[in-house]
Design a protein around this motif. Structure first.
Motif, PDB file in Angstrom:
ATOM      1  N   ILE A   1       0.682  -1.474   0.223  1.00  0.00           N
ATOM      2  CA  ILE A   1       0.167  -0.317   0.010  1.00  0.00           C
ATOM      3  C   ILE A   1       0.839   1.587   0.181  1.00  0.00           C
ATOM      4  CG2 ILE A   1      -1.886  -0.861   0.654  1.00  0.00           C
ATOM      5  CD1 ILE A   1      -1.298   0.045   3.588  1.00  0.00           C
ATOM      6  N   SER A   2       0.106   2.137   0.353  1.00  0.00           N
ATOM      7  CA  SER A   2       0.603   3.724   0.201  1.00  0.00           C
ATOM      8  C   SER A   2       1.958   3.904   1.308  1.00  0.00           C
ATOM      9  CB  SER A   2       0.092   4.709  -1.373  1.00  0.00           C
ATOM     10  OG  SER A   2      -0.703   5.464  -0.108  1.00  0.00           O
ATOM     11  N   LYS A   3       2.734   4.312   1.854  1.00  0.00           N
ATOM     12  CA  LYS A   3       4.052   4.793   2.608  1.00  0.00           C
ATOM     13  C   LYS A   3       4.592   3.621   2.724  1.00  0.00           C
ATOM     14  CE  LYS A   3       3.092   7.035   7.234  1.00  0.00           C
ATOM     15  NZ  LYS A   3       2.548   7.091   7.872  1.00  0.00           N
ATOM     16  N   LYS A   4       6.184   4.569   3.278  1.00  0.00           N
ATOM     17  CA  LYS A   4       6.722   3.463   3.786  1.00  0.00           C
ATOM     18  C   LYS A   4       6.974   4.011   5.438  1.00  0.00           C
ATOM     19  CE  LYS A   4      12.100   2.913   2.662  1.00  0.00           C
ATOM     20  NZ  LYS A   4      11.760   1.514   3.291  1.00  0.00           N
ATOM     21  N   GLU A   5       7.202   2.078   6.642  1.00  0.00           N
ATOM     22  CA  GLU A   5       7.749   2.285   7.478  1.00  0.00           C
ATOM     23  C   GLU A   5       8.631   1.466   7.204  1.00  0.00           C
ATOM     24  OE1 GLU A   5       6.350   2.859  10.170  1.00  0.00           O
ATOM     25  OE2 GLU A   5       5.649   4.953   9.379  1.00  0.00           O
ATOM     26  N   ASP A   6      10.384   1.579   8.622  1.00  0.00           N
ATOM     27  CA  ASP A   6      10.661   0.730   8.126  1.00  0.00           C
ATOM     28  C   ASP A   6      10.771  -0.361   9.261  1.00  0.00           C
ATOM     29  OD1 ASP A   6      12.189   0.690   6.195  1.00  0.00           O
ATOM     30  OD2 ASP A   6      13.359   2.143   7.003  1.00  0.00           O
ATOM     31  N   LYS A   7      10.033  -1.548   9.503  1.00  0.00           N
ATOM     32  CA  LYS A   7       9.781  -2.352  10.093  1.00  0.00           C
ATOM     33  C   LYS A   7      10.595  -4.063  10.019  1.00  0.00           C
ATOM     34  CE  LYS A   7       6.559   0.455  12.906  1.00  0.00           C
ATOM     35  NZ  LYS A   7       7.389   0.818  13.688  1.00  0.00           N
ATOM     36  N   GLU A   8       9.660  -5.252  10.237  1.00  0.00           N
ATOM     37  CA  GLU A   8      10.391  -6.225   9.468  1.00  0.00           C
ATOM     38  C   GLU A   8       9.838  -6.942   8.679  1.00  0.00           C
ATOM     39  OE1 GLU A   8      10.977  -8.131  12.097  1.00  0.00           O
ATOM     40  OE2 GLU A   8       9.736  -7.364  13.798  1.00  0.00           O
ATOM     41  N   THR A   9      10.434  -7.544   7.814  1.00  0.00           N
ATOM     42  CA  THR A   9      11.279  -8.244   6.440  1.00  0.00           C
ATOM     43  C   THR A   9      10.392  -9.440   5.815  1.00  0.00           C
ATOM     44  OG1 THR A   9      13.319  -9.472   7.104  1.00  0.00           O
ATOM     45  CG2 THR A   9      13.670  -7.376   6.737  1.00  0.00           C
ATOM     46  N   ALA A  10      10.346  -9.861   4.938  1.00  0.00           N
ATOM     47  CA  ALA A  10       9.349 -11.058   4.182  1.00  0.00           C
ATOM     48  C   ALA A  10       9.273 -11.586   3.692  1.00  0.00           C
ATOM     49  CB  ALA A  10       7.686 -10.835   4.469  1.00  0.00           C
ATOM     50  N   PHE A  11      10.086 -13.387   3.921  1.00  0.00           N
ATOM     51  CA  PHE A  11      10.691 -14.002   3.113  1.00  0.00           C
ATOM     52  C   PHE A  11       9.533 -14.655   2.450  1.00  0.00           C
ATOM     53  CE2 PHE A  11      13.280 -12.828   6.082  1.00  0.00           C
ATOM     54  CZ  PHE A  11      14.194 -12.766   5.343  1.00  0.00           C
ATOM     55  N   THR A  12       9.366 -15.075   1.073  1.00  0.00           N
ATOM     56  CA  THR A  12       8.654 -16.058   0.270  1.00  0.00           C
ATOM     57  C   THR A  12       9.417 -17.679   0.082  1.00  0.00           C
ATOM     58  OG1 THR A  12       9.564 -15.400  -1.570  1.00  0.00           O
ATOM     59  CG2 THR A  12       7.816 -13.930  -0.969  1.00  0.00           C
ATOM     60  N   GLU A  13      10.279 -17.878   0.387  1.00  0.00           N
ATOM     61  CA  GLU A  13      10.825 -19.109   0.146  1.00  0.00           C
ATOM     62  C   GLU A  13      11.834 -20.298   1.400  1.00  0.00           C
ATOM     63  OE1 GLU A  13      10.898 -20.598  -2.632  1.00  0.00           O
ATOM     64  OE2 GLU A  13       9.717 -19.020  -3.075  1.00  0.00           O
ATOM     65  N   PRO A  14      11.753 -20.865   1.904  1.00  0.00           N
ATOM     66  CA  PRO A  14      12.362 -21.117   3.044  1.00  0.00           C
ATOM     67  C   PRO A  14      13.605 -21.274   3.413  1.00  0.00           C
ATOM     68  CG  PRO A  14      10.158 -22.363   2.049  1.00  0.00           C
ATOM     69  CD  PRO A  14      11.177 -21.620   1.336  1.00  0.00           C
ATOM     70  N   ASN A  15      13.951 -20.926   2.483  1.00  0.00           N
ATOM     71  CA  ASN A  15      15.799 -21.395   2.531  1.00  0.00           C
ATOM     72  C   ASN A  15      15.977 -19.711   2.117  1.00  0.00           C
ATOM     73  OD1 ASN A  15      15.875 -24.568   3.764  1.00  0.00           O
ATOM     74  ND2 ASN A  15      15.682 -24.821   0.887  1.00  0.00           N
ATOM     75  N   ALA A  16      15.757 -19.075   2.079  1.00  0.00           N
ATOM     76  CA  ALA A  16      16.112 -17.765   1.586  1.00  0.00           C
ATOM     77  C   ALA A  16      16.837 -16.985   3.124  1.00  0.00           C
ATOM     78  CB  ALA A  16      14.812 -16.630   1.018  1.00  0.00           C
ATOM     79  N   SER A  17      18.399 -16.300   2.438  1.00  0.00           N
ATOM     80  CA  SER A  17      18.399 -15.825   3.125  1.00  0.00           C
ATOM     81  C   SER A  17      18.895 -14.372   3.025  1.00  0.00           C
ATOM     82  CB  SER A  17      20.329 -15.959   3.629  1.00  0.00           C
ATOM     83  OG  SER A  17      21.073 -15.713   2.251  1.00  0.00           O
ATOM     84  N   THR A  18      17.843 -13.811   1.961  1.00  0.00           N
ATOM     85  CA  THR A  18      17.316 -12.178   1.971  1.00  0.00           C
ATOM     86  C   THR A  18      16.295 -11.927   1.582  1.00  0.00           C
ATOM     87  OG1 THR A  18      19.543 -12.510   0.278  1.00  0.00           O
ATOM     88  CG2 THR A  18      17.554 -10.444  -0.159  1.00  0.00           C
TER      89      THR A  18
END
Length: 170
Positions: free
Chosen positions: A69-86
């Motif tokens: 959605i519209s606006k930026k807040e630096d909070k958590e990160t989300a992943f889509t692949e179980p072995n992802a490091s990024t």
């Protein structure tokens, strides 16, 4: 400006707001639990329902959906692949209910699976029976290919109680 909101409960199947993009993924280090009371949607002040919140849990992940959605807040990160490091996206806003009863009068906290299931079976509010919330969450997670043992175990216990009541006529 862009903001991502991560939903791990009813937002998975019912965002209730306009968004530009939806991404199924997970956040690391948290576990979904039915510790938040609902006195306005899935229960009442006299008999609160139970909805989900997150608790920190090393080594665990919580699947859900992130909405752009519209606006930026630096909070958590989300992943889509179980072995992802990024992470797939960063700056994800996540609501976590405070366990402090002074700040969150509806926080119910931990209970046994049976006690939570019984409360969910019996609670109903303006948005409908509490069990519908649980079953919709279970269905949405399954449809997204996400397994959550707590949600599955709880839904199975609620079904067992409902079947038992149906068989005994109570």
């Amino acid at each position: 400006m862009v903001m991502w909101v991560f939903g791990y409960g009813s937002l998975i199947w019912k965002a209730g707001f306009n968004y530009d993009e939806r991404l199924v993924g997970f956040i690391k280090g948290y576990r979904r639990v039915f510790y938040q009371g609902s006195t306005d949607h899935r229960g009442t002040i006299d008999y609160p329902g139970r909805t989900v919140t997150l608790i920190p849990a090393d080594g665990e992940v919580c699947w859900g959906a992130a909405y752009k959605i519209s606006k930026k807040e630096d909070k958590e990160t989300a992943f889509t692949e179980p072995n992802a490091s990024t992470p797939a996206i960063s700056g994800v806003m996540v609501y976590i209910a405070s366990p402090d009863k002074k700040l969150n009068k509806n926080y119910l906290g931990p209970a046994s699976l049976e006690d939570i299931a019984n409360q969910i079976v019996n609670a109903e509010g303006p948005s409908g029976p509490n069990r519908d919330y649980l079953f919709q969450l279970e269905k949405a997670l399954v449809q997204s290919g996400c397994k959550d043992k707590h949600v599955i175990d709880l839904a199975n216990e609620v079904r067992r109680i409902l079947l038992e009541r149906e068989n005994t006529g109570s």
